[in-house]
Design an enzyme around this catalytic site. Structure first.
Site, mmCIF file in Angstrom:
data_model
loop_
_atom_site.group_PDB
_atom_site.id
_atom_site.type_symbol
_atom_site.label_atom_id
_atom_site.label_comp_id
_atom_site.label_asym_id
_atom_site.label_seq_id
_atom_site.Cartn_x
_atom_site.Cartn_y
_atom_site.Cartn_z
ATOM 1 N N CYS A 163 0.863 -1.172 0.000
ATOM 2 C CA CYS A 163 0.000 0.000 0.000
ATOM 3 C C CYS A 163 0.899 1.221 0.000
ATOM 4 C CB CYS A 163 -0.917 -0.006 1.229
ATOM 5 S SG CYS A 163 -1.906 1.485 1.391
ATOM 6 N N GLY B 37 -1.602 2.882 -6.961
ATOM 7 C CA GLY B 37 -2.428 3.176 -8.127
ATOM 8 C C GLY B 37 -1.957 4.407 -8.872
#
Length: 256
Positions: A52, A203
């Site tokens: 993450c 992302g």
């Protein structure tokens, strides 16, 4: 090393009505293979992602606060996606060496094309519509598609259909990108295991890689997310991706 709570407990903690409220729970654990610390994560649905990007910035800030470090400092963090190196800068931002992107279908993984091929601007039918997608792994899977207006995307409707599409055997994060300029893009994200979130560091990195591969954006690019902006650089020198963004403490507490 194992986290101190179970994935089921993490789901309860992440509940925004009956728990603390979060996209996930991050654990700072003893380092492995010569690293300073290890990072493990449980998503809001109890699943465990490999990495993450925003989370590792928060972890670096957490560790620095724990140790009373106020200046520039760097950590080597072991993750399921490999060793990641966040560096706290004096301006309150954290610059993270996110490593090299993986581009082969088998690495992502996806069955959209043959395993030894790249998924660049390939059509994928989702929700009765054909989308042009590019897939990138930052240690976790990402499917990137370009749209005219990110604010018009029905994220809660279309996001799960991408995440659980049969061509993604390990599910996928999905990024919807609006190119404002080659050096500035807007992004909305549906995260695997967390749903619609305000930001996604891996992302943002994957989206800039996809933008470079499709000729839509520069190697150094600002990514605007609902939660703020990240500065992403895909270095031509070492081919690694560097992500820079803020991290700040919101509150501390004790769970009993």
């Amino acid at each position: 090393p194992d986290p101190l709570i179970t994935s089921e407990q993490a789901v309860q903690w992440c509940d925004r009505n009956f728990g603390i409220g979060a996209d996930g729970v991050i654990f700072a654990l003893p380092g492995l293979e010569g690293t300073d610390y290890s990072m493990r994560i449980f998503n809001a649905d109890g699943s465990e992602p490999e990495m993450c990007g925003n989370g590792i910035r928060c972890l670096a800030k957490f560790l620095a606060d724990l140790q009373g470090v106020t200046g520039s400092t760097e950590y080597r963090i072991h993750t399921l996606a490999g060793v990641i190196t966040p560096k706290l800068e004096g301006n309150g931002k954290v610059r993270v060496n996110m490593g090299m992107p993986q581009l082969l279908a088998s690495q992502i993984p996806t069955t959209l094309v043959q395993g030894d091929q790249k998924v660049i601007d390939v059509p994928l039918e989702v929700g009765g519509k054909s989308w042009q997608v590019t897939c990138v792994s930052m240690g976790n899977p990402h499917c990137i598609t370009y749209v005219e207006d990110v604010s018009a995307i029905p994220l809660e409707l279309i996001g799960p259909q991408f995440e659980h599409h049969s061509v993604f055997p390990k599910r996928t994060n999905t990024e919807f990108i609006q190119v404002v300029r080659p050096d500035y893009i807007k992004m909305r994200v549906w995260e695997r295991g967390a749903g619609a979130t305000l930001a996604c560091g891996t992302g943002a990195c994957a989206s800039v890689v996809a933008g470079v591969l499709t000729g839509k954006c520069d190697r150094t690019c600002t990514v605007e997310l609902p939660g703020g902006c990240l500065e992403i650089e895909w270095s031509e020198v070492d081919q690694r991706i560097y992500m820079t963004g803020p991290a700040q403490r919101v509150f501390t507490g004790t769970m009993e």
